[in-house]
Design a protein around this motif. Structure first.
Motif, PDB file in Angstrom:
ATOM      1  N   THR A  25      77.746 103.036  16.783  1.00  0.00           N
ATOM      2  CA  THR A  25      77.805 103.967  15.652  1.00  0.00           C
ATOM      3  C   THR A  25      76.496 103.964  14.864  1.00  0.00           C
ATOM      4  N   ALA A  26      75.800 102.836  14.849  1.00  0.00           N
ATOM      5  CA  ALA A  26      74.507 102.784  14.165  1.00  0.00           C
ATOM      6  C   ALA A  26      73.444 103.574  14.921  1.00  0.00           C
ATOM      7  N   ALA A  27      73.601 103.658  16.252  1.00  0.00           N
ATOM      8  CA  ALA A  27      72.596 104.323  17.081  1.00  0.00           C
ATOM      9  C   ALA A  27      72.899 105.789  17.342  1.00  0.00           C
ATOM     10  N   SER A  28      74.127 106.230  17.097  1.00  0.00           N
ATOM     11  CA  SER A  28      74.522 107.602  17.413  1.00  0.00           C
ATOM     12  C   SER A  28      75.161 108.265  16.196  1.00  0.00           C
ATOM     13  N   ASP A  29      74.836 109.541  15.988  1.00  0.00           N
ATOM     14  CA  ASP A  29      75.450 110.285  14.898  1.00  0.00           C
ATOM     15  C   ASP A  29      76.554 111.221  15.385  1.00  0.00           C
ATOM     16  N   LEU A  30      76.970 111.060  16.646  1.00  0.00           N
ATOM     17  CA  LEU A  30      78.009 111.914  17.205  1.00  0.00           C
ATOM     18  C   LEU A  30      79.382 111.482  16.705  1.00  0.00           C
ATOM     19  N   ASP A  31      80.322 112.420  16.677  1.00  0.00           N
ATOM     20  CA  ASP A  31      81.634 112.167  16.083  1.00  0.00           C
ATOM     21  C   ASP A  31      82.666 111.642  17.072  1.00  0.00           C
ATOM     22  N   THR A  32      82.452 111.915  18.362  1.00  0.00           N
ATOM     23  CA  THR A  32      83.462 111.606  19.371  1.00  0.00           C
ATOM     24  C   THR A  32      83.009 110.444  20.242  1.00  0.00           C
ATOM     25  N   LEU A  33      83.949 109.578  20.579  1.00  0.00           N
ATOM     26  CA  LEU A  33      83.698 108.450  21.471  1.00  0.00           C
ATOM     27  C   LEU A  33      84.485 108.635  22.759  1.00  0.00           C
ATOM     28  N   LEU A  34      83.797 108.477  23.880  1.00  0.00           N
ATOM     29  CA  LEU A  34      84.453 108.380  25.182  1.00  0.00           C
ATOM     30  C   LEU A  34      84.483 106.911  25.576  1.00  0.00           C
ATOM     31  N   PHE A  35      85.654 106.398  25.893  1.00  0.00           N
ATOM     32  CA  PHE A  35      85.793 105.006  26.323  1.00  0.00           C
ATOM     33  C   PHE A  35      86.432 105.015  27.700  1.00  0.00           C
ATOM     34  N   GLU A  36      85.726 104.460  28.677  1.00  0.00           N
ATOM     35  CA  GLU A  36      86.209 104.435  30.055  1.00  0.00           C
ATOM     36  C   GLU A  36      85.999 103.052  30.665  1.00  0.00           C
ATOM     37  N   GLY A  37      86.580 102.833  31.839  1.00  0.00           N
ATOM     38  CA  GLY A  37      86.528 101.532  32.493  1.00  0.00           C
ATOM     39  C   GLY A  37      87.830 100.781  32.278  1.00  0.00           C
ATOM     40  N   GLY A  38      87.993  99.685  33.011  1.00  0.00           N
ATOM     41  CA  GLY A  38      89.245  98.939  32.964  1.00  0.00           C
ATOM     42  C   GLY A  38      89.628  98.465  31.578  1.00  0.00           C
ATOM     43  N   LEU A  39      88.634  98.094  30.739  1.00  0.00           N
ATOM     44  CA  LEU A  39      88.945  97.639  29.378  1.00  0.00           C
ATOM     45  C   LEU A  39      89.555  98.751  28.536  1.00  0.00           C
ATOM     46  N   ALA A  40      89.326 100.004  28.931  1.00  0.00           N
ATOM     47  CA  ALA A  40      89.879 101.129  28.169  1.00  0.00           C
ATOM     48  C   ALA A  40      91.389 101.247  28.342  1.00  0.00           C
ATOM     49  N   LEU A  41      91.985 100.461  29.231  1.00  0.00           N
ATOM     50  CA  LEU A  41      93.435 100.437  29.350  1.00  0.00           C
ATOM     51  C   LEU A  41      94.087  99.533  28.301  1.00  0.00           C
ATOM     52  N   ASN A  42      93.272  98.811  27.538  1.00  0.00           N
ATOM     53  CA  ASN A  42      93.820  97.953  26.486  1.00  0.00           C
ATOM     54  C   ASN A  42      94.116  98.827  25.270  1.00  0.00           C
ATOM     55  N   CYS A  43      95.301  99.412  25.274  1.00  0.00           N
ATOM     56  CA  CYS A  43      95.632 100.438  24.275  1.00  0.00           C
ATOM     57  C   CYS A  43      95.726  99.865  22.868  1.00  0.00           C
ATOM     58  N   VAL A  44      96.043  98.583  22.729  1.00  0.00           N
ATOM     59  CA  VAL A  44      96.091  97.970  21.403  1.00  0.00           C
ATOM     60  C   VAL A  44      94.688  97.929  20.800  1.00  0.00           C
ATOM     61  N   ALA A  45      93.721  97.493  21.611  1.00  0.00           N
ATOM     62  CA  ALA A  45      92.334  97.457  21.137  1.00  0.00           C
ATOM     63  C   ALA A  45      91.811  98.862  20.878  1.00  0.00           C
ATOM     64  N   ASN A  46      92.200  99.828  21.711  1.00  0.00           N
ATOM     65  CA  ASN A  46      91.709 101.196  21.546  1.00  0.00           C
ATOM     66  C   ASN A  46      92.026 101.749  20.160  1.00  0.00           C
ATOM     67  N   THR A  47      93.270 101.582  19.738  1.00  0.00           N
ATOM     68  CA  THR A  47      93.667 102.109  18.428  1.00  0.00           C
ATOM     69  C   THR A  47      92.848 101.476  17.316  1.00  0.00           C
ATOM     70  N   LYS A  48      92.652 100.176  17.386  1.00  0.00           N
ATOM     71  CA  LYS A  48      91.873  99.497  16.350  1.00  0.00           C
ATOM     72  C   LYS A  48      90.411  99.939  16.394  1.00  0.00           C
ATOM     73  N   MET A  49      89.882 100.153  17.601  1.00  0.00           N
ATOM     74  CA  MET A  49      88.506 100.632  17.721  1.00  0.00           C
ATOM     75  C   MET A  49      88.325 101.954  16.990  1.00  0.00           C
ATOM     76  N   LEU A  50      89.242 102.880  17.228  1.00  0.00           N
ATOM     77  CA  LEU A  50      89.125 104.200  16.605  1.00  0.00           C
ATOM     78  C   LEU A  50      89.316 104.126  15.093  1.00  0.00           C
ATOM     79  N   GLU A  51      90.383 103.478  14.661  1.00  0.00           N
ATOM     80  CA  GLU A  51      90.729 103.495  13.244  1.00  0.00           C
ATOM     81  C   GLU A  51      89.717 102.732  12.386  1.00  0.00           C
ATOM     82  N   ARG A  52      89.045 101.755  12.966  1.00  0.00           N
ATOM     83  CA  ARG A  52      88.093 100.952  12.190  1.00  0.00           C
ATOM     84  C   ARG A  52      86.654 101.442  12.343  1.00  0.00           C
ATOM     85  N   SER A  53      86.453 102.534  13.070  1.00  0.00           N
ATOM     86  CA  SER A  53      85.110 103.062  13.298  1.00  0.00           C
ATOM     87  C   SER A  53      84.896 104.335  12.493  1.00  0.00           C
TER      88      SER A  53
END
Length: 593
Positions: A315-343
């Motif tokens: 977020t410090a390096a990009s001014d874009l509004d949307t995040l694409l998260f892919e790869g096996g770690l992106a199946l961790n739906c609990v972490a995903n929600t926290k990533m979005l809401e805290r960013s």
């Protein structure tokens, strides 16, 4: 232009089994797992299927011969009509040199280095090299492929392109994180005007893979690594958040550029000893539920802390509004929600192909030159095989001594009859249309039940799915109704069960079967455009019961792939305590005795 993307190595299981001692399902879980094929015709993704759905070998890493054949046959395309064959791994000579350097620069004794070099050389020559990939294709298809038609796409780029295409294109920041690609495990950057910019500082080498670290803790807890991580995620909810985390204190180091170092031994005995010292464990404690909950909570906290660290840099390096998260770690739906809401991101997309099935799609759309798709196009995971009425009747006739059925006149009648069954404490197998693609898309091959019954989870876990009783189930809900029942935060929909949301307090007692122990649910939202049959069923069920969602889990039992054909569905139905099976317009029951 016709492009075929595919993922899978025919020698992967054999080589990793012989050279590295991988056994059982673990042989398929190192490189090339989730073998699949996808077909793009004139800019449109028209077909995609995982090899496991057809071969019935779960998580197979084998060459996807059946998946390739089905994709081509379904579109009426011959191999010689395909313009490009896209493969989502690119072990270039430069990558091979890096593999050699990593071994030579390691702390291994000299003799162990030579052993490691010999094994790596055999894997490279027999599996990874362009020549090996080409020979694998020719051997398993019998088609003398023009070598110039074979394109090798870097693995993380294939992940990114799958997510970008299925999200509808547009500019976005991205994070790709998985067990391993060619030499890296995580990358971040931006996608602007179809051009990928990689933030070099945030790249993480394979030796510090967060996915591998989580997988080692998964094994330590008695599960299958690179397969059962979602069980660890589910277990973590049974305990409070950790006050301090020895993993972050002694194993993980976070760096200012957004990267990190994870120091866990490769040898199983060595990392078991490390984890015992960190967690206060031993062989007996590892069998205890409370201890497993504690360790799962620490592992989940590690993932959330590291991904939050990565997002701060992104977020410090990009001014874009949307995040694409892919790869096996992106199946961790609990972490995903926290990533979005805290960013600071206003939107975050995780595709139904986020893990390795999706790289077949990503390789195909990248090679086809697709960066965007029409904004009004329906993104659908329903890309696999479907079966006509004659095929369904043939399958029913094969099992006529064990089942009986009633044919409903139309789709509306099917919905009403199924809603009537689900109003009671019945478990229903639901089989409609084309098979879904990927691990986070359901709705056409689902097991459904009424979440108003508090014990429905236990019934399905024990009598149907044959799996651990702590495992939660996801509710499926109309997209229009979801905000009324769940606290969606920044999200307006969640069609692929890649985010977790709190259930609103006034609904927790109304849908206890769909609530996890912490009062959350991994929801799937549905609308009429994407899945009209399931949307019709939800409307009929809610009108009958005033329950706003259905419990929804994959149509399979533990250790088996999700069903694909009517015959698969009948076999699963007869081998479990599923009460009713609905295939298209046929409502099926078991014969007495």
């Amino acid at each position: 232009m016709i492009v075929l993307g595919y993922n899978g190595f025919s020698r992967g299981a054999e080589l990793f089994g012989r050279l590295y001692g991988a056994t059982g399902v673990g042989r398929n879980l190192l490189v090339g797992h989730d073998a699949a094929a996808a077909l793009v015709v004139d800019g449109e993704l028209v077909a995609a299927v995982e090899e496991e759905r057809l071969s019935r070998v779960k998580k197979t890493s084998d060459f996807p011969a059946q998946a390739i054949k089905w994709c081509l046959d379904s579109a009426g395309v011959d191999l010689d009509q395909v313009d490009v064959f896209a493969f989502p791994w690119r072990f270039s000579p430069a990558v091979a040199e890096e593999m050699i350097s990593q071994i030579c620069d390691s702390d291994l004794p000299v003799t162990a280095k030579f052993d490691a070099l010999r094994s790596a050389g055999e894997v490279y020559a027999g599996m990874f090299s362009r020549e090996a990939v080409y020979s694998d294709f020719v051997q398993h298809t019998g088609y003398e492929l023009d070598p110039n038609k074979l394109t090798l796409v870097p693995h993380h780029l294939a992940h990114l392109m799958c997510g970008a295409y299925l999200a509808g294109g547009g500019d976005a920041a991205f994070l790709v994180s998985d067990g391993r690609a060619e030499t890296l495990s995580s990358v971040m950057g931006e996608l602007r005007n179809g051009v990928v910019s990689l933030f070099e500082g945030g790249t993480v080498p394979m030796t510090s893979s967060l996915g591998v670290a989580y997988g080692r803790i998964t094994r330590y807890l008695g599960f299958v690594p690179n397969n059962d991580e979602y069980k660890v995620m589910g277990l973590a909810a049974y305990g409070p958040p950790p006050q301090h985390n020895p993993l972050l204190e002694r194993v993980v180091r976070l760096h200012e550029d957004g990267s990190y170092t994870i120091s866990i031994p490769m040898d199983i005995g060595a990392y078991y000893a490390l984890f015992d010292s960190l967690f206060g464990g031993d062989s007996e404690k590892r069998e205890q539920f409370d201890f497993r909950v504690k360790v799962a909570g620490l592992a989940q906290h590690m993932v959330e802390a590291i991904t939050a660290h990565q997002l701060r840099t992104l977020t410090a390096a990009s001014d874009l509004d949307t995040l694409l998260f892919e790869g096996g770690l992106a199946l961790n739906c609990v972490a995903n929600t926290k990533m979005l809401e805290r960013s600071s991101f206003t939107g975050m997309e995780v595709s139904f192909g986020a893990s390795d099935p999706g790289v077949a799609i990503g390789a195909a759309v990248y090679t086809a030159g697709l960066r965007n798709r029409p904004a009004d196009a329906v993104t659908t995971p329903y890309l696999g095989p479907s079966y006509d009425e004659s095929q369904v009747l043939d399958a029913l006739a094969e099992y006529a001594d064990r089942v009986e059925w009633q044919e409903e006149p139309d789709a509306a009648a099917v919905a009403e009859r199924t809603a009537e069954l689900l109003a009671g404490k019945n478990v229903v197998g639901w089989f409609q249309g084309r098979a879904e693609f990927g691990p986070r898309a359901l709705g056409n091959r689902s097991i459904l039940a009424n979440p108003a019954f508090p014990d429905i989870k236990d019934i399905i876990n024990i009598r149907v799915k044959h799996r651990e009783p702590f495992r939660p189930f996801a509710p499926v809900v109309l997209e229009s109704e979801a905000p009324r029942v769940f606290e969606l935060g920044k999200k307006t929909s969640s069609p692929y069960m890649t985010f977790v949301f709190p259930v609103r307090k006034e609904y927790r007692e109304r849908i206890p079967g769909a609530c996890h122990v912490d009062g959350t649910a991994r929801i799937q939202t549905v609308d009429e455009r994407q899945n009209p049959e399931l949307a019709r069923l939800l409307r009929a069920f809610t009108a009958r019961t005033e329950v706003p969602c259905l419990l929804n889990t994959s149509f399979n039992v533990a250790g088996e792939p999700i069903v694909c054909s009517p015959r698969d569905a009948l076999e699963c139905f007869l081998a479990t305590e599923i009460d009713y099976l609905v295939i298209d317009r046929f409502v099926i029951t078991k014969k007495e005795g």
